[in-house]
Design a protein around this motif. Structure first.
Motif, PDB file in Angstrom:
ATOM      1  N   UNK A 154       6.247  44.884  41.559  1.00 55.91           N
ATOM      2  CA  UNK A 154       7.673  44.544  41.576  1.00 55.91           C
ATOM      3  C   UNK A 154       8.328  44.785  40.228  1.00 55.91           C
ATOM      4  N   UNK A 155       7.614  44.515  39.140  1.00 52.42           N
ATOM      5  CA  UNK A 155       8.225  44.652  37.813  1.00 52.42           C
ATOM      6  C   UNK A 155       8.577  46.107  37.513  1.00 52.42           C
ATOM      7  N   UNK A 156       7.651  47.018  37.711  1.00 50.67           N
ATOM      8  CA  UNK A 156       7.908  48.430  37.420  1.00 50.67           C
ATOM      9  C   UNK A 156       9.010  48.989  38.312  1.00 50.67           C
ATOM     10  N   UNK A 157       8.977  48.621  39.584  1.00 51.24           N
ATOM     11  CA  UNK A 157       9.998  49.115  40.515  1.00 51.24           C
ATOM     12  C   UNK A 157      11.373  48.578  40.140  1.00 51.24           C
ATOM     13  N   UNK A 158      11.449  47.312  39.713  1.00 52.49           N
ATOM     14  CA  UNK A 158      12.737  46.724  39.335  1.00 52.49           C
ATOM     15  C   UNK A 158      13.329  47.416  38.118  1.00 52.49           C
ATOM     16  N   UNK A 159      12.511  47.675  37.122  1.00 55.88           N
ATOM     17  CA  UNK A 159      13.016  48.349  35.916  1.00 55.88           C
ATOM     18  C   UNK A 159      13.496  49.760  36.244  1.00 55.88           C
ATOM     19  N   UNK A 160      12.695  50.489  37.012  1.00 58.29           N
ATOM     20  CA  UNK A 160      13.087  51.854  37.385  1.00 58.29           C
ATOM     21  C   UNK A 160      14.358  51.850  38.234  1.00 58.29           C
ATOM     22  N   UNK A 161      14.449  50.924  39.198  1.00 58.83           N
ATOM     23  CA  UNK A 161      15.616  50.869  40.073  1.00 58.83           C
ATOM     24  C   UNK A 161      16.860  50.423  39.315  1.00 58.83           C
ATOM     25  N   UNK A 162      16.673  49.604  38.286  1.00 54.99           N
ATOM     26  CA  UNK A 162      17.821  49.226  37.470  1.00 54.99           C
ATOM     27  C   UNK A 162      18.467  50.430  36.815  1.00 54.99           C
ATOM     28  N   UNK A 163      17.637  51.353  36.341  1.00 53.96           N
ATOM     29  CA  UNK A 163      18.169  52.604  35.792  1.00 53.96           C
ATOM     30  C   UNK A 163      18.888  53.407  36.876  1.00 53.96           C
ATOM     31  N   UNK A 164      18.352  53.404  38.096  1.00 56.50           N
ATOM     32  CA  UNK A 164      18.984  54.155  39.188  1.00 56.50           C
ATOM     33  C   UNK A 164      20.376  53.613  39.504  1.00 56.50           C
ATOM     34  N   UNK A 165      20.476  52.292  39.674  1.00 54.41           N
ATOM     35  CA  UNK A 165      21.760  51.692  40.042  1.00 54.41           C
ATOM     36  C   UNK A 165      22.781  51.887  38.930  1.00 54.41           C
ATOM     37  N   UNK A 166      22.374  51.585  37.688  1.00 57.04           N
ATOM     38  CA  UNK A 166      23.302  51.743  36.565  1.00 57.04           C
ATOM     39  C   UNK A 166      23.705  53.204  36.380  1.00 57.04           C
ATOM     40  N   UNK A 167      22.726  54.104  36.481  1.00 58.53           N
ATOM     41  CA  UNK A 167      23.031  55.523  36.324  1.00 58.53           C
ATOM     42  C   UNK A 167      23.923  56.048  37.427  1.00 58.53           C
ATOM     43  N   UNK A 168      23.678  55.606  38.674  1.00 60.51           N
ATOM     44  CA  UNK A 168      24.511  56.054  39.785  1.00 60.51           C
ATOM     45  C   UNK A 168      25.946  55.593  39.650  1.00 60.51           C
ATOM     46  N   UNK A 169      26.149  54.343  39.204  1.00 63.81           N
ATOM     47  CA  UNK A 169      27.508  53.828  39.025  1.00 63.81           C
ATOM     48  C   UNK A 169      28.239  54.569  37.906  1.00 63.81           C
ATOM     49  N   UNK A 170      27.546  54.789  36.789  1.00 64.94           N
ATOM     50  CA  UNK A 170      28.180  55.505  35.677  1.00 64.94           C
ATOM     51  C   UNK A 170      28.454  56.955  36.047  1.00 64.94           C
ATOM     52  N   UNK A 171      27.524  57.562  36.767  1.00 61.74           N
ATOM     53  CA  UNK A 171      27.710  58.952  37.170  1.00 61.74           C
ATOM     54  C   UNK A 171      28.890  59.096  38.123  1.00 61.74           C
ATOM     55  N   UNK A 172      29.146  58.066  38.917  1.00 60.33           N
ATOM     56  CA  UNK A 172      30.257  58.124  39.869  1.00 60.33           C
ATOM     57  C   UNK A 172      31.610  58.169  39.168  1.00 60.33           C
ATOM     58  N   UNK A 173      31.674  57.689  37.935  1.00 59.76           N
ATOM     59  CA  UNK A 173      32.947  57.719  37.210  1.00 59.76           C
ATOM     60  C   UNK A 173      33.359  59.148  36.854  1.00 59.76           C
ATOM     61  N   UNK A 174      32.420  60.075  36.888  1.00 61.90           N
ATOM     62  CA  UNK A 174      32.713  61.482  36.569  1.00 61.90           C
ATOM     63  C   UNK A 174      32.796  62.343  37.831  1.00 61.90           C
ATOM     64  N   UNK A 175      32.893  61.714  39.005  1.00 62.48           N
ATOM     65  CA  UNK A 175      32.882  62.456  40.265  1.00 62.48           C
ATOM     66  C   UNK A 175      34.112  63.358  40.380  1.00 62.48           C
ATOM     67  N   UNK A 176      33.928  64.675  40.576  1.00 60.16           N
ATOM     68  CA  UNK A 176      35.075  65.577  40.746  1.00 60.16           C
ATOM     69  C   UNK A 176      35.604  65.598  42.172  1.00 60.16           C
ATOM     70  N   UNK A 177      34.782  65.183  43.145  1.00 64.30           N
ATOM     71  CA  UNK A 177      35.207  65.185  44.545  1.00 64.30           C
ATOM     72  C   UNK A 177      34.409  64.134  45.308  1.00 64.30           C
ATOM     73  N   UNK A 178      34.751  63.987  46.579  1.00 60.88           N
ATOM     74  CA  UNK A 178      34.128  62.951  47.400  1.00 60.88           C
ATOM     75  C   UNK A 178      32.671  63.271  47.704  1.00 60.88           C
ATOM     76  N   UNK A 179      32.326  64.546  47.722  1.00 57.06           N
ATOM     77  CA  UNK A 179      30.946  64.935  48.024  1.00 57.06           C
ATOM     78  C   UNK A 179      30.001  64.528  46.900  1.00 57.06           C
ATOM     79  N   UNK A 180      30.504  64.554  45.685  1.00 58.22           N
ATOM     80  CA  UNK A 180      29.696  64.095  44.555  1.00 58.22           C
ATOM     81  C   UNK A 180      29.393  62.608  44.691  1.00 58.22           C
ATOM     82  N   UNK A 181      30.362  61.831  45.211  1.00 57.84           N
ATOM     83  CA  UNK A 181      30.153  60.393  45.395  1.00 57.84           C
ATOM     84  C   UNK A 181      29.116  60.113  46.482  1.00 57.84           C
TER      85      UNK A 181
END
Length: 509
Positions: A78-105
């Motif tokens: 659980x610990x390793x998966x939580x740390x890795x998934x935290x990067x996924x969620x944070x990275x996905x949210x930040x990456x969405x701020x640069x979305x040029x279109x709806x398909x990127x989202x």
């Protein structure tokens, strides 16, 4: 790998605390995606149906990928998966701020954030069940309220951030907040020890004859030194023989030197045989792990209660998920005046869901309450409430039904408890991943089916009758399967120790 006895407290309360905030941080934005949905409509100018896929993917991908999520938690913890998934969620949210279109989202917010949430949910539920036994219902109820609290706070927070910093700034800040999941994951100390020795490379003397190419054993260090000393003495004798003109001695030196050199390729071939044997054993262990996983899956579906449970969760999500999205439109279609709306019906459902998760979790800890029958009671009652919605013609009646549906939706907090009682703590991650896959399938199918009924009849009456009957059918199927004692289910599923079994296979070959 064997689990220690659940402490039912101690560090377990730290696990509850960090699991609560993990679900709060990861599910806050996806559950409050309605605030972002309006902004995306204005920003990209796409249709409502296409734009709605972003939030749909964020809530459905994690559930559909639950078998993969459970396999990751079982393999890496659980610990390793939580740390890795935290990067996924944070990275996905930040990456969405640069979305040029709806398909990127679709990719950044829908798939990356959705998959990260699915991994985090499986990790928090699994480690909480490991730390609690007699108080497991209370612990699961506490951590599951994190998503409901996140819904209320993030709905207002995202609206405020959009007003101050715009849509892009809001997503960046929310993504930065999600990085706190890494701190939560670091506190998830695993409650397990390994009593089995780690696999080692087989010694040359343990290599069976059928895996050896030349059936030879490697010389030990002393023998190798003796061979080298003999070869050096032979070379010295050869040099002396050449000086003295002893041709017979010279021929003897040539023959002994040739024998010494032929040993070198033999040793190399022996090492190749050892490496080949080791690779075969490694592949055999991987294949055995795959066969064991498939065998466990088959054994799970042989359990009558588990088979009924996956049918019930599928029908529950087909019928129970759409009303929480459509209640506001139901009120408008009933020609209710806006002055009568004291509180949005969605807010009532959300508040009562949080209360239901906590109270149902507490009830699950009472020894005189059968948790499976409690879950069945929530399904049947919710089915009746859904069938009563077409008869509600006032705001007060709709508010009462919304409160009942919201409270009963809180049965998500006791669902892991029911799964654990059905299959055992050893198979929780595996079984829960399968069940969450069918829950995600129900979430994906439910809204289109209800929408099709509305398009066909131009009324929600038949749609809610269908939803209620689906939930009722799932409840009665589970009730029939649960009439037999749970001990019979446990007898059908004998405990297995997959890891120990793998090592036995390797040692008996």
């Amino acid at each position: 790998m064997e689990h220690k006895k659940s402490p039912d407290g101690g560090w377990g309360w730290v696990i509850v605390f960090v699991s609560f905030f993990t679900q709060f941080l990861c599910y806050g934005s996806p559950l409050a995606v309605g605030v972002l949905y309006i902004e995306w409509l204005d920003a990209f100018g796409e249709g409502k149906g296409k734009t709605a896929w972003v939030g749909s993917l964020a809530s459905g991908v994690g559930l559909l990928a639950s078998p993969v999520c459970s396999l990751c938690v079982s393999s890496f913890g659980a610990r390793s998966v939580t740390v890795f998934s935290g990067f996924m969620v944070a990275g996905g949210l930040m990456l969405s701020s640069f979305a040029p279109n709806i398909y990127f989202l679709f990719f950044s917010y829908g798939i990356i954030v959705g998959l990260g949430c699915g991994l985090l949910y499986t990790a928090t539920v699994t480690i909480t069940c490991q730390y609690f036994d007699s108080r497991r219902g209370l612990a699961l109820g506490l951590i599951s309220t994190g998503s409901s609290v996140g819904l209320f706070i993030y709905a207002a927070l995202q609206r405020m951030l959009i007003d101050l910093y715009g849509l892009d700034g809001c997503l960046l800040i929310v993504g930065a907040l999600a990085l706190n999941i890494l701190a939560c994951g670091s506190l998830m100390r695993p409650l397990q020890i390994s009593d089995c020795p780690l696999p080692e490379k087989p010694a040359p003397e343990n290599v069976p004859d059928r895996y050896s190419i030349y059936n030879e054993r490697e010389k030990n260090q002393e023998e190798s030194i003796n061979i080298l000393e003999k070869s050096y003495s032979n070379e010295a004798k050869c040099k002396g023989a050449l000086v003295n003109g002893d041709w017979k001695q010279e021929n003897l030196c040539k023959s002994s030197t040739t024998i010494a050199h032929t040993k070198e390729p033999e040793t190399y071939r022996q090492k190749v045989a050892e490496q080949t044997y080791f690779c075969k054993q490694l592949a055999k262990r991987k294949w055995q792990l795959y066969k064991n996983y498939c065998g466990e899956t088959v054994s799970l579906f042989k359990n009558r209660v588990f088979s009924a449970l996956f049918i019930a969760i599928l029908l529950f999500d087909i019928g129970g998920f759409p009303p929480s999205l459509l209640m506001e439109d139901v009120a408008r279609s009933s020609n209710l005046k806006e002055e009568e709306f004291i509180m949005p019906l969605i807010s009532i459902i959300g508040i009562m869901t949080a209360i239901g998760k906590l109270l149902l979790g507490i009830l699950a800890d009472f020894k005189w309450i059968n948790t499976l029958y409690l879950y069945v009671a929530t399904l049947i009652t919710m089915g009746l409430a859904l069938c009563a919605i077409p008869f509600a013609k006032s705001y007060f009646t709709l508010a009462v039904l919304s409160a009942i549906i919201g409270f009963l939706t809180g049965n998500w907090s006791i669902f892991p408890y029911v799964t654990t009682k059905t299959v055992g703590i050893e198979k929780l991650a595996h079984a829960y991943g399968i069940l969450m896959f069918f829950a995600g399938l129900g979430n994906s199918l439910g809204p289109p089916i209800v929408g099709w009924f509305y398009d066909w009849t131009q009324t929600y009456d038949i749609a809610f009758y269908f939803s209620g009957l689906c939930v009722l059918l799932g409840g009665f199927i589970l009730l029939l399967a649960a009439l037999a004692p749970w001990d019979m289910c446990k007898k059908q599923l004998p405990k297995q120790t997959p890891t120990t079994f793998l090592y036995k296979v390797a040692s008996n070959v």
